[in-house]
Design a protein around this motif. Structure first.
Motif, PDB file in Angstrom:
ATOM      1  N   GLY B  27      -4.731  20.991  52.786  1.00  9.77           N
ATOM      2  CA  GLY B  27      -4.886  20.770  54.219  1.00  9.77           C
ATOM      3  C   GLY B  27      -4.429  19.416  54.713  1.00  9.77           C
ATOM      4  N   HIS B  28      -3.787  18.615  53.865  1.00 12.67           N
ATOM      5  CA  HIS B  28      -3.305  17.308  54.311  1.00 12.67           C
ATOM      6  C   HIS B  28      -1.939  17.435  54.996  1.00 12.67           C
ATOM      7  N   SER B  29      -1.611  16.410  55.820  1.00 13.53           N
ATOM      8  CA  SER B  29      -0.278  16.381  56.449  1.00 13.53           C
ATOM      9  C   SER B  29       0.678  15.673  55.508  1.00 13.53           C
ATOM     10  N   ILE B  30       1.746  16.362  55.145  1.00 13.49           N
ATOM     11  CA  ILE B  30       2.670  15.815  54.155  1.00 13.49           C
ATOM     12  C   ILE B  30       4.058  15.642  54.750  1.00 13.49           C
ATOM     13  N   VAL B  31       4.690  14.498  54.416  1.00 12.76           N
ATOM     14  CA  VAL B  31       6.116  14.352  54.675  1.00 12.76           C
ATOM     15  C   VAL B  31       6.807  14.138  53.330  1.00 12.76           C
ATOM     16  N   MET B  32       7.745  15.021  53.009  1.00 18.44           N
ATOM     17  CA  MET B  32       8.525  14.866  51.777  1.00 18.44           C
ATOM     18  C   MET B  32       9.854  14.212  52.147  1.00 18.44           C
ATOM     19  N   ILE B  33      10.258  13.185  51.401  1.00 16.77           N
ATOM     20  CA  ILE B  33      11.576  12.577  51.635  1.00 16.77           C
ATOM     21  C   ILE B  33      12.405  12.707  50.355  1.00 16.77           C
ATOM     22  N   ASP B  34      13.621  13.207  50.480  1.00 16.07           N
ATOM     23  CA  ASP B  34      14.522  13.256  49.333  1.00 16.07           C
ATOM     24  C   ASP B  34      15.953  13.049  49.820  1.00 16.07           C
ATOM     25  N   LEU B  35      16.789  12.507  48.922  1.00 16.43           N
ATOM     26  CA  LEU B  35      18.194  12.267  49.249  1.00 16.43           C
ATOM     27  C   LEU B  35      18.937  13.566  49.531  1.00 16.43           C
ATOM     28  N   LYS B  36      18.540  14.622  48.809  1.00 16.40           N
ATOM     29  CA  LYS B  36      19.260  15.894  48.927  1.00 16.40           C
ATOM     30  C   LYS B  36      18.353  16.994  49.442  1.00 16.40           C
ATOM     31  N   SER B  37      18.852  17.727  50.433  1.00 13.70           N
ATOM     32  CA  SER B  37      18.031  18.789  51.012  1.00 13.70           C
ATOM     33  C   SER B  37      17.802  19.923  50.011  1.00 13.70           C
ATOM     34  N   ASP B  38      18.706  20.067  49.035  1.00 11.53           N
ATOM     35  CA  ASP B  38      18.539  21.067  47.969  1.00 11.53           C
ATOM     36  C   ASP B  38      17.178  20.956  47.283  1.00 11.53           C
ATOM     37  N   ALA B  39      16.721  19.716  47.144  1.00  6.77           N
ATOM     38  CA  ALA B  39      15.485  19.450  46.409  1.00  6.77           C
ATOM     39  C   ALA B  39      14.288  20.171  47.019  1.00  6.77           C
ATOM     40  N   LEU B  43       9.685  23.401  46.989  1.00  7.89           N
ATOM     41  CA  LEU B  43       8.427  23.538  47.728  1.00  7.89           C
ATOM     42  C   LEU B  43       8.180  25.024  47.986  1.00  7.89           C
ATOM     43  N   ASN B  44       6.916  25.450  47.834  1.00  6.30           N
ATOM     44  CA  ASN B  44       6.664  26.880  48.019  1.00  6.30           C
ATOM     45  C   ASN B  44       6.507  27.254  49.490  1.00  6.30           C
ATOM     46  N   THR B  45       6.372  28.539  49.764  1.00 11.81           N
ATOM     47  CA  THR B  45       6.370  29.023  51.153  1.00 11.81           C
ATOM     48  C   THR B  45       5.119  28.568  51.907  1.00 11.81           C
ATOM     49  N   GLU B  46       4.035  28.246  51.198  1.00 10.27           N
ATOM     50  CA  GLU B  46       2.808  27.809  51.876  1.00 10.27           C
ATOM     51  C   GLU B  46       2.880  26.348  52.310  1.00 10.27           C
ATOM     52  N   PHE B  47       3.895  25.631  51.821  1.00 10.24           N
ATOM     53  CA  PHE B  47       4.017  24.210  52.184  1.00 10.24           C
ATOM     54  C   PHE B  47       4.219  24.092  53.698  1.00 10.24           C
ATOM     55  N   SER B  48       3.321  23.355  54.359  1.00  7.26           N
ATOM     56  CA  SER B  48       3.384  23.310  55.829  1.00  7.26           C
ATOM     57  C   SER B  48       3.782  21.934  56.355  1.00  7.26           C
ATOM     58  N   GLY B  49       4.187  21.035  55.459  1.00  9.69           N
ATOM     59  CA  GLY B  49       4.541  19.688  55.897  1.00  9.69           C
ATOM     60  C   GLY B  49       5.981  19.572  56.376  1.00  9.69           C
ATOM     61  N   PHE B  50       6.408  18.308  56.548  1.00 10.80           N
ATOM     62  CA  PHE B  50       7.783  18.044  56.980  1.00 10.80           C
ATOM     63  C   PHE B  50       8.678  17.727  55.796  1.00 10.80           C
ATOM     64  N   LYS B  51       9.966  18.087  55.932  1.00 12.71           N
ATOM     65  CA  LYS B  51      10.947  17.756  54.912  1.00 12.71           C
ATOM     66  C   LYS B  51      11.995  16.861  55.552  1.00 12.71           C
ATOM     67  N   MET B  52      12.215  15.684  54.973  1.00 14.33           N
ATOM     68  CA  MET B  52      13.207  14.770  55.531  1.00 14.33           C
ATOM     69  C   MET B  52      14.274  14.438  54.509  1.00 14.33           C
ATOM     70  N   GLU B  53      15.528  14.682  54.899  1.00 14.26           N
ATOM     71  CA  GLU B  53      16.633  14.314  54.020  1.00 14.26           C
ATOM     72  C   GLU B  53      17.025  12.874  54.350  1.00 14.26           C
ATOM     73  N   GLY B  54      16.998  11.984  53.349  1.00 17.63           N
ATOM     74  CA  GLY B  54      17.357  10.598  53.641  1.00 17.63           C
ATOM     75  C   GLY B  54      17.031   9.664  52.485  1.00 17.63           C
ATOM     76  N   ASP B  55      17.486   8.430  52.610  1.00 18.15           N
ATOM     77  CA  ASP B  55      17.281   7.410  51.592  1.00 18.15           C
ATOM     78  C   ASP B  55      16.078   6.559  51.999  1.00 18.15           C
ATOM     79  N   ALA B  56      14.999   6.688  51.228  1.00 16.31           N
ATOM     80  CA  ALA B  56      13.747   6.033  51.613  1.00 16.31           C
ATOM     81  C   ALA B  56      13.792   4.514  51.466  1.00 16.31           C
ATOM     82  N   THR B  57      14.852   3.983  50.846  1.00 10.66           N
ATOM     83  CA  THR B  57      14.945   2.519  50.810  1.00 10.66           C
ATOM     84  C   THR B  57      15.467   1.977  52.146  1.00 10.66           C
ATOM     85  N   GLU B  58      15.871   2.882  53.051  1.00  8.30           N
ATOM     86  CA  GLU B  58      16.300   2.439  54.380  1.00  8.30           C
ATOM     87  C   GLU B  58      15.098   2.419  55.327  1.00  8.30           C
ATOM     88  N   PHE B  59      14.943   1.290  55.991  1.00  8.75           N
ATOM     89  CA  PHE B  59      13.839   1.122  56.944  1.00  8.75           C
ATOM     90  C   PHE B  59      13.764   2.257  57.953  1.00  8.75           C
TER      91      PHE B  59
END
Lengths: 218, 137
Positions: B27-39, B43-59
């Protein structure tokens, strides 16, 4: 001094040549084995093949006795870790980091590291060259806190024929030198600015655009 | 601790995606960050958080992930240095209290633990387990 360079291929070679010419002892860490053998053949330096952010490799490169370390890989995260290991673990007195993403400069500065950002410098130069034709040379120094700008005075420039003391220059700017024909003059208040003079102006970056406007013919 | 936490997970590999799936289900709010959207396929179908494609070392990427609101940031990529950098930015610039970096190299892990960073080393955990397992006879 004993210097360690960790960097991309071309940079470590040219930087290495410069340091060796000044008589420093040099150790270079490079990930690329092929380039390591090239460096070993062409530089009188100790070359180590490996990951420069690995403490074991740093130790092999003499990090425990080095005076200066230059972290110049194309990856900011590697450069940051190299600098932190050098400072906290190996206690190297001086480290310099190349920052690829200019936004990361604040990160390195927050952790107390000196930085140089080629992307930022080149970007600034291109930006200035693109917007003012009469500017022929730009150089940020003192970690970007001061800019040296060379400006050619073209016809239509509003301050032609004026004496320096009559030009309303902001406090944080200084005309340090005038190149006139083959001569270089150190200007005083009574010096007059002439057409085709090339003047060297020292400014703080934040007022640079104001200063450029004073000398531009528009 | 709050019931519903805002958690940023950097790196959606085997570990990151498993944590994302688990915490999202809790039940937590999750943001996943990965360089590649393939990654994000992990995540399974029940995952209800956000998915962000990007480099997390960038501000800007961390700001887009609304890092200033995060209760927890876990940097779990397979690159020690990225994890170290992201975790320190979260800690020192955005004041996130609960931050952890996955560090595979045990020596680096010790050094950064001494510098006040919460770290987890898969190598040391496996080593501990094996040492206990051997003595069990």
């Amino acid at each position: 001094m004993e210097i360690i360079i960790i960097g991309d291929d071309r940079l470590s070679y040219y930087l290495g040549k410069t340091f060796l010419a000044k008589g420093h002892r040099l150790n270079i860490i490079n990930r690329n084995a092929e380039h390591c053998s090239y460096l070993a053949k062409n530089l009188k330096a100790t070359i180590i093949n490996g990951d420069g952010s690995d403490p074991d490799i740093l130790y092999q490169a003499g990090a425990h006795t080095a005076d200066v370390i230059v972290a110049a890989t194309p990856y900011d995260q590697d450069n940051l870790v190299i600098c932190q290991l050098s400072k906290s673990y190996f206690e190297i007195p001086q480290s310099l980091a190349m920052v690829n993403d200019p936004d990361n400069i604040v990160v390195f500065e927050k952790f107390g590291f000196k930085t140089i950002s080629p992307t930022f410098i080149v970007g600034e130069i291109i930006d200035q060259l693109a917007s003012f034709d009469s500017i022929t040379h730009l150089l940020p120094i003192g970690e970007g806190k001061v800019n040296i700008t060379e400006i050619k005075l073209t016809s239509g420039c509003p301050i032609l024929g004026k004496q320096l003391k009559d030009i309303n220059l902001p406090e944080q700017a200084l005309i340090s030198c005038i190149f006139r024909k083959d001569d270089a003059l150190i200007p005083r208040g009574l010096t007059t600015l002439e057409l085709n003079d090339r003047i060297l102006v020292i400014t703080k970056p934040e007022i640079q655009s104001d200063v450029l406007r004073i000398f531009s013919a528009d | 601790m709050k019931e519903k936490l805002y958690i940023i997970i950097v790196g959606c590999g085997r570990l990151g995606s498993a944590m994302g799936n688990h915490l999202s289900l809790k039940g937590h709010s999750i943001v996943m960050i990965d360089l590649k959207s393939d990654a994000f396929h992990k995540l399974n179908t029940e995952f209800s958080g956000f998915k962000m494609e990007g480099d997390a070392t960038e501000f800007s990427v961390l700001q887009q992930a609304k890092i200033e609101k995060a209760d927890i940031l876990m940097s779990l990529t397979d690159d020690d240095n990225i994890n170290i950098m992201v975790a320190q930015i979260a800690q020192k610039f955005f004041g996130i209290k609960k931050v952890i970096a996955r560090i595979v190299d045990p020596l680096k892990q010790t050094i950064y633990a001494d510098l006040g960073l919460d770290t987890i080393s898969p190598t040391l955990i496996t080593q501990d387990f094996l040492q206990t397992w051997i003595t069990k006879g």
